[in-house]
Design a protein around this motif. Structure first.
Motif, PDB file in Angstrom:
ATOM      1  N   GLY A  10      -7.471  -4.866  12.468  1.00  0.00           N
ATOM      2  CA  GLY A  10      -6.770  -3.664  12.026  1.00  0.00           C
ATOM      3  C   GLY A  10      -7.007  -2.465  12.911  1.00  0.00           C
ATOM      4  O   GLY A  10      -6.531  -1.373  12.621  1.00  0.00           O
ATOM      5  N   SER A  63      -6.715  -0.282  16.579  1.00  0.00           N
ATOM      6  CA  SER A  63      -5.562  -0.036  17.442  1.00  0.00           C
ATOM      7  C   SER A  63      -5.534  -1.009  18.620  1.00  0.00           C
ATOM      8  O   SER A  63      -6.561  -1.565  19.020  1.00  0.00           O
ATOM      9  CB  SER A  63      -5.594   1.400  17.961  1.00  0.00           C
ATOM     10  OG  SER A  63      -6.707   1.589  18.822  1.00  0.00           O
ATOM     11  N   HIS A  75      -7.018  -8.962  14.851  1.00  0.00           N
ATOM     12  CA  HIS A  75      -6.649  -8.907  13.440  1.00  0.00           C
ATOM     13  C   HIS A  75      -7.614  -8.065  12.606  1.00  0.00           C
ATOM     14  O   HIS A  75      -7.609  -8.148  11.385  1.00  0.00           O
ATOM     15  CB  HIS A  75      -6.577 -10.328  12.867  1.00  0.00           C
ATOM     16  CG  HIS A  75      -5.528 -11.172  13.520  1.00  0.00           C
ATOM     17  ND1 HIS A  75      -5.782 -11.924  14.643  1.00  0.00           N
ATOM     18  CD2 HIS A  75      -4.212 -11.363  13.226  1.00  0.00           C
ATOM     19  CE1 HIS A  75      -4.688 -12.571  15.002  1.00  0.00           C
ATOM     20  NE2 HIS A  75      -3.724 -12.241  14.173  1.00  0.00           N
ATOM     21  N   LYS A 123      -6.047   1.578   3.198  1.00  0.00           N
ATOM     22  CA  LYS A 123      -4.601   1.502   3.415  1.00  0.00           C
ATOM     23  C   LYS A 123      -3.852   1.917   2.153  1.00  0.00           C
ATOM     24  O   LYS A 123      -4.288   1.632   1.038  1.00  0.00           O
ATOM     25  CB  LYS A 123      -4.171   0.062   3.738  1.00  0.00           C
ATOM     26  CG  LYS A 123      -4.633  -0.492   5.053  1.00  0.00           C
ATOM     27  CD  LYS A 123      -4.083  -1.908   5.179  1.00  0.00           C
ATOM     28  CE  LYS A 123      -4.601  -2.607   6.421  1.00  0.00           C
ATOM     29  NZ  LYS A 123      -4.119  -4.010   6.475  1.00  0.00           N
ATOM     30  N   ARG A 139      -2.860   7.057  12.417  1.00  0.00           N
ATOM     31  CA  ARG A 139      -2.549   6.165  11.301  1.00  0.00           C
ATOM     32  C   ARG A 139      -1.835   6.921  10.174  1.00  0.00           C
ATOM     33  O   ARG A 139      -1.006   6.356   9.466  1.00  0.00           O
ATOM     34  CB  ARG A 139      -3.830   5.527  10.758  1.00  0.00           C
ATOM     35  CG  ARG A 139      -4.629   4.772  11.806  1.00  0.00           C
ATOM     36  CD  ARG A 139      -3.788   3.702  12.505  1.00  0.00           C
ATOM     37  NE  ARG A 139      -4.576   2.925  13.414  1.00  0.00           N
ATOM     38  CZ  ARG A 139      -5.197   1.793  13.088  1.00  0.00           C
ATOM     39  NH1 ARG A 139      -5.111   1.328  11.851  1.00  0.00           N
ATOM     40  NH2 ARG A 139      -5.912   1.131  13.977  1.00  0.00           N
ATOM     41  N   LEU A 163     -14.260   2.603   8.248  1.00  0.00           N
ATOM     42  CA  LEU A 163     -13.237   1.849   7.533  1.00  0.00           C
ATOM     43  C   LEU A 163     -12.396   2.826   6.719  1.00  0.00           C
ATOM     44  O   LEU A 163     -12.928   3.659   5.984  1.00  0.00           O
ATOM     45  CB  LEU A 163     -13.868   0.798   6.619  1.00  0.00           C
ATOM     46  CG  LEU A 163     -14.537  -0.374   7.330  1.00  0.00           C
ATOM     47  CD1 LEU A 163     -15.172  -1.322   6.321  1.00  0.00           C
ATOM     48  CD2 LEU A 163     -13.546  -1.132   8.206  1.00  0.00           C
ATOM     49  N   GLN A 191       0.232   4.744   7.366  1.00  0.00           N
ATOM     50  CA  GLN A 191      -0.693   3.710   6.920  1.00  0.00           C
ATOM     51  C   GLN A 191      -1.727   4.217   5.927  1.00  0.00           C
ATOM     52  O   GLN A 191      -2.292   3.441   5.164  1.00  0.00           O
ATOM     53  CB  GLN A 191      -1.410   3.096   8.124  1.00  0.00           C
ATOM     54  CG  GLN A 191      -0.490   2.368   9.083  1.00  0.00           C
ATOM     55  CD  GLN A 191      -1.251   1.774  10.250  1.00  0.00           C
ATOM     56  OE1 GLN A 191      -2.433   1.507  10.160  1.00  0.00           O
ATOM     57  NE2 GLN A 191      -0.573   1.571  11.362  1.00  0.00           N
ATOM     58  N   THR A 192      -2.015   5.527   5.974  1.00  0.00           N
ATOM     59  CA  THR A 192      -3.043   6.075   5.095  1.00  0.00           C
ATOM     60  C   THR A 192      -2.642   7.461   4.611  1.00  0.00           C
ATOM     61  O   THR A 192      -1.550   7.951   4.926  1.00  0.00           O
ATOM     62  CB  THR A 192      -4.415   6.102   5.802  1.00  0.00           C
ATOM     63  OG1 THR A 192      -5.438   6.372   4.849  1.00  0.00           O
ATOM     64  CG2 THR A 192      -4.458   7.152   6.901  1.00  0.00           C
ATOM     65  N   ASN A 248     -13.096 -13.943   7.124  1.00  0.00           N
ATOM     66  CA  ASN A 248     -12.953 -12.605   7.698  1.00  0.00           C
ATOM     67  C   ASN A 248     -13.627 -12.490   9.059  1.00  0.00           C
ATOM     68  O   ASN A 248     -13.349 -11.555   9.807  1.00  0.00           O
ATOM     69  CB  ASN A 248     -13.554 -11.558   6.761  1.00  0.00           C
ATOM     70  CG  ASN A 248     -12.770 -11.433   5.475  1.00  0.00           C
ATOM     71  OD1 ASN A 248     -11.575 -11.690   5.444  1.00  0.00           O
ATOM     72  ND2 ASN A 248     -13.444 -11.043   4.400  1.00  0.00           N
ATOM     73  N   ARG A 258      -8.236  -2.305   3.749  1.00  0.00           N
ATOM     74  CA  ARG A 258      -8.759  -1.312   4.683  1.00  0.00           C
ATOM     75  C   ARG A 258      -8.485  -1.743   6.123  1.00  0.00           C
ATOM     76  O   ARG A 258      -8.222  -2.908   6.392  1.00  0.00           O
ATOM     77  CB  ARG A 258     -10.274  -1.130   4.483  1.00  0.00           C
ATOM     78  CG  ARG A 258     -10.641  -0.476   3.184  1.00  0.00           C
ATOM     79  CD  ARG A 258     -12.137  -0.180   3.088  1.00  0.00           C
ATOM     80  NE  ARG A 258     -12.943  -1.380   2.938  1.00  0.00           N
ATOM     81  CZ  ARG A 258     -14.269  -1.369   2.868  1.00  0.00           C
ATOM     82  NH1 ARG A 258     -14.927  -0.227   2.964  1.00  0.00           N
ATOM     83  NH2 ARG A 258     -14.944  -2.489   2.719  1.00  0.00           N
ATOM     84  N   PHE A 259      -8.555  -0.789   7.037  1.00  0.00           N
ATOM     85  CA  PHE A 259      -8.448  -1.090   8.461  1.00  0.00           C
ATOM     86  C   PHE A 259      -9.506  -0.280   9.200  1.00  0.00           C
ATOM     87  O   PHE A 259     -10.097   0.661   8.659  1.00  0.00           O
ATOM     88  CB  PHE A 259      -7.045  -0.784   9.003  1.00  0.00           C
ATOM     89  CG  PHE A 259      -6.598   0.639   8.797  1.00  0.00           C
ATOM     90  CD1 PHE A 259      -6.975   1.647   9.664  1.00  0.00           C
ATOM     91  CD2 PHE A 259      -5.782   0.967   7.723  1.00  0.00           C
ATOM     92  CE1 PHE A 259      -6.566   2.957   9.480  1.00  0.00           C
ATOM     93  CE2 PHE A 259      -5.369   2.276   7.521  1.00  0.00           C
ATOM     94  CZ  PHE A 259      -5.759   3.274   8.403  1.00  0.00           C
ATOM     95  N   ASP A 287     -12.529  -2.247  -1.554  1.00  0.00           N
ATOM     96  CA  ASP A 287     -12.097  -1.277  -0.533  1.00  0.00           C
ATOM     97  C   ASP A 287     -13.080  -0.108  -0.437  1.00  0.00           C
ATOM     98  O   ASP A 287     -12.685   1.052  -0.281  1.00  0.00           O
ATOM     99  CB  ASP A 287     -10.688  -0.758  -0.822  1.00  0.00           C
ATOM    100  CG  ASP A 287      -9.633  -1.852  -0.720  1.00  0.00           C
ATOM    101  OD1 ASP A 287      -9.883  -2.824   0.008  1.00  0.00           O
ATOM    102  OD2 ASP A 287      -8.585  -1.730  -1.374  1.00  0.00           O
TER     103      ASP A 287
END
Length: 566
Positions: A301, A303, A299, A456, A548, A453, A553-554, A292, A502-503, A219
Motif C-alpha cells: 500500500g 507509493s 502490495h 483507508k 493520499r 499506518l 484514499q483517506t 500478510n 490501512r496503507f 485498523d
C-alpha cells in the motif's frame, strides 16, 4: 443575551492556544460527521474531554459526578428506555416524585432533554459526566449491546472447522478438566474466529472487578466486543494457556507463548502475552497472519516511488537498510515483506528477534532471550560465523548491537533492522548518538524508511465532504478549495467507523555522498532533512499522506493524526 453555546465558545477562546479558526474547524467537524460539539473539540485536539467537562461545570454551573463510584438504581431501567439512553448517551441517576436526574455527556443537546421529559412526564435535572464513564455505566446498567456478536457468529460458524495445532507441555489435571468444558472452549474459539472475521490484529482480554472485557484492535483502533462473566474468567485463561503451551500453575509473573490454528483450511499463528494484574491475568493475543508477510513490497500500500527506492536498496550486495517509526507502524511487516522477497535458495538468511513473531520457511530464525544471555549483540556475533548473506535484526536498542550490525554490513552482509525515531533523517543521527563512529554509519547505511499506518476510507460508505476555509489554511496552500475531499459515512461493513483497512505512508532518505559528508561533519538531522527534500526530492510523511488525501484514499482527520505523530 448570549446563548449557552456562545458562552461556551467565549470561554474556550479565553484558553491559551485556541483561536476562532480552531472553533470553526470544530464546527465543521461536528456538522460533517454528525457528532456532538464537545467530541469535535476533543478530536481536533483543542481540549481534553475532562477539561471540557470542567469548563462546562464552571460556565453552566452544572454539577459533575464520578459514575465509577456511583451505584445506579436498577429500578430506573423501567423509567428510562435503553434505546433512548444510548441514543443520547445519558444514564439515569436518581428519581424523585416530580423529577428525574440524569448524567449526560452533552448538556447542550436539548432534544435529549425534551424527549426524556415527554416520556417520563417529569422535570429533568442534569449532572455532568465524561463520555467514557457514561459508556461504561450504560454497558454495566443495561448490558453490553455487543455481547450478541459472538453468540450470533456461533450460529453461522461450524466449530468443527477450528483446529488448534499445538498442545500443552505442563498442566494441572484439575484445572484442565475445568477449562475443557464445552462452553468455555466454544467461547474462546468463537472470540478468535470473530477476531479473524473482523480483521483484528490483536485480541485483548482484560479482567475487571465484575467481568472480563474483550476488545479487538481493528485498523489500529480498539473496539469493545463483549464482557465475559467473572465466574468464567479463570477457565478462559487456562484454556488459552493450554493452547499456547504456557505453564498454567504459574500465575504471579508475566508469561509468553504462541499457538497455531487451522481455520477453514487456513493456518494462522498467534503470539500470546499474559500479564498478572490486580483483578487477574490480562491476555493479549496478537494475530500473525503469514499471508500478510508474503504479499511483497508492491502490495504493502506504499507509493510506487517508495517501492522503487526500496527495491533498489535491497538489490545491493551489502549495506544496511533501516525502517523507523513508533510501535504499531508496520515496521515488522515491511521487513518481513523485504526478507520474503529475498528468500531464495541461493541466499542464507538469518533473523534475530525479541520476541520471535513470524515463522517462515527458508529462514534461520533466532529468538533473543536476555534472561539466559542470548542478547541481540551476542546472537549477532554467532550469526556472522554462519556465513549469512542477509541478516535481519529485530531492533537496534544499544551501542553494541548497532556497532556489530554496522560492521557486519561493511563486511559483505545485507543487514535490515528497525529503530525508534520520528523521521528518516533522525535515524542517521541517532546511530551517531549511540556512539557509533560517523564514518562507519556513513559507509554502511544505504537507506532509511520512516513509516506510519494510515486508515483507508471505507469504499462502501465513501462520500464527498466539504471543508471550511479555516481547515484548508492549515494545509499551507497545498490543497485548494476546489479539491474534492472524502470521508466515510459509516456502515455495517466498517462498524460505523468510516474506515476499512490501512496503507503505509513513508518518508525515504537515500544516502548519497553529500549526506555522508554532512554526517561526518556533525550536521544536524534538520540540515540533512532539508537537503534531502530540496535536492533529492524526498517526500516527508506529511507530503505523502497529503497525496493520499487528494487521491481520495483517506480523510482530513487522518492527515492531522499522521502529521502530529511524525
Amino acid at each position: 443575551m448570549q446563548t449557552i453555546r456562545e458562552k461556551i465558545i467565549e470561554a474556550l477562546l479565553q484558553l491559551p492556544g485556541i483561536t476562532p479558526q480552531d472553533i470553526d474547524g470544530a464546527k465543521w467537524l461536528q456538522q460533517s460527521h454528525g457528532i456532538p460539539f464537545s467530541e469535535a473539540l476533543v478530536r481536533q485536539g483543542l481540549i481534553a474531554e475532562k477539561d471540557f467537562m470542567l469548563l462546562l461545570v464552571r460556565v453552566l454551573r452544572i454539577p459533575s459526578i464520578d459514575l465509577s463510584k456511583f451505584k445506579l438504581d436498577e429500578r430506573l431501567k423501567d423509567v428510562v428506555p435503553e434505546k433512548l439512553a444510548r441514543k443520547y448517551k445519558m444514564v439515569p441517576v436518581s428519581m424523585m416524585s416530580e423529577s428525574i436526574a440524569v448524567a449526560i455527556a452533552d448538556p447542550l443537546n436539548v432534544f435529549a432533554l425534551d424527549d426524556l421529559r415527554d416520556i417520563t412526564g417529569k422535570r429533568i435535572d442534569i449532572v455532568m459526566s465524561s463520555g467514557a464513564q457514561i459508556d461504561e455505566a450504560l454497558n454495566k446498567f443495561y448490558g453490553d449491546p455487543n455481547q450478541g456478536t459472538v453468540a450470533e457468529v456461533s450460529k453461522n460458524i461450524d466449530v468443527g472447522d477450528f483446529e488448534v495445532l499445538s498442545d500443552m507441555e505442563k498442566y494441572d489435571p484439575a484445572a484442565v478438566e475445568n477449562s475443557n468444558e464445552a462452553p468455555i472452549i466454544r467461547m474462546v474459539n468463537l472470540v478468535i474466529k470473530e477476531a479473524l472475521r473482523q480483521r483484528a490484529s490483536d485480541i485483548h482480554m482484560e479482567p475487571g472487578e465484575t467481568d472480563m472485557r474483550v476488545r479487538y484492535r481493528v485498523d489500529g483502533v480498539l473496539l469493545d466486543v463483549l464482557q465475559i462473566p467473572k465466574g468464567n474468567q479463570n477457565a478462559v485463561i487456562v484454556r488459552i494457556k493450554i493452547m499456547a503451551r504456557i505453564d498454567i500453575t504459574t500465575t504471579q509473573i508475566p508469561q509468553d507463548g504462541r499457538f497455531k490454528l487451522r481455520l477453514s483450511g487456513k493456518e494462522v499463528d498467534f503470539r500470546v502475552s499474559i500479564l498478572p494484574t490486580y483483578y487477574g491475568a490480562k491476555v493479549v493475543m496478537r494475530v500473525l497472519d503469514r499471508a500478510n508477510l508474503s504479499i511483497g513490497l508492491a502490495h504493502l500500500g506504499i507509493s510506487e516511488r517508495s517501492v522503487e527506492l526500496l527495491e533498489e536498496a535491497i538489490d545491493k550486495p551489502f549495506g544496511m537498510v533501516l525502517v523507523t517509526g513508533p510501535t504499531g507502524s508496520g515496521k515488522s511487516t515491511t521487513l518481513y515483506s523485504i526478507v520474503n522477497q529475498l528468500n531464495r535458495v541461493d541466499k542464507n538468511i538469518v533473523t534475530v528477534e525479541d520476541p520471535g513473531e513470524n515463522l517462515m520457511e527458508g529462514l534461520t530464525q533466532i529468538e533473543a532471550r536476555s534472561d539466559i544471555g542470548l542478547t541481540f549483540a551476542s546472537a549477532l556475533r554467532s550469526i556472522l560465523r554462519q556465513s549469512p548473506d542477509v541478516v535481519m535484526v529485530g531492533e537496534i536498542r544499544d551501542n553494541e548491537t548497532a556497532d556489530i550490525a554496522i560492521k557486519a554490513s561493511l563486511t559483505g552482509q545485507l543487514v535490515f533492522s528497525t529503530l525508534h525515531t520520528n523521521d528518516a533523517a533522525g535515524a542517521v543521527t541517532r546511530l551517531v548518538d549511540m556512539n557509533v563512529e560517523p564514518f562507519l554509519v556513513a559507509s554502511s547505511l544505504i537507506l532509511v524508511c520512516a513509516q506510519r499506518l494510515c486508515r483507508k476510507i471505507c469504499p462502501h460508505c465513501k462520500q464527498e465532504v466539504e471543508v471550511s476555509e479555516q481547515v484548508l489554511k492549515k494545509f499551507e496552500g497545498k490543497i485548494g478549495s476546489k479539491t474534492k475531499l472524502y470521508a466515510g459515512k459509516g456502515c455495517d461493513r466498517c462498524r460505523q467507523s468510516g474506515y476499512l483497512g490501512r496503507f503505509g505512508v513513508t518518508e525515504i532518505l537515500v544516502m548519497d555522498d553529500t549526506i555522508r559528508e554532512m554526517l561526518i561533519e556533525g550536521r544536524s538531522s534538520d540540515d540533512i532533512k532539508t537537503y534531502a527534500c530540496e535536492r533529492q526530492g524526498m517526500k516527508t510523511l506529511w507530503e505523502d499522506v497529503l497525496d493520499r488525501l487528494v487521491q481520495g484514499q483517506t480523510t482530513v482527520e487522518e492527515v492531522f493524526r499522521i502529521s502530529s505523530n511524525a
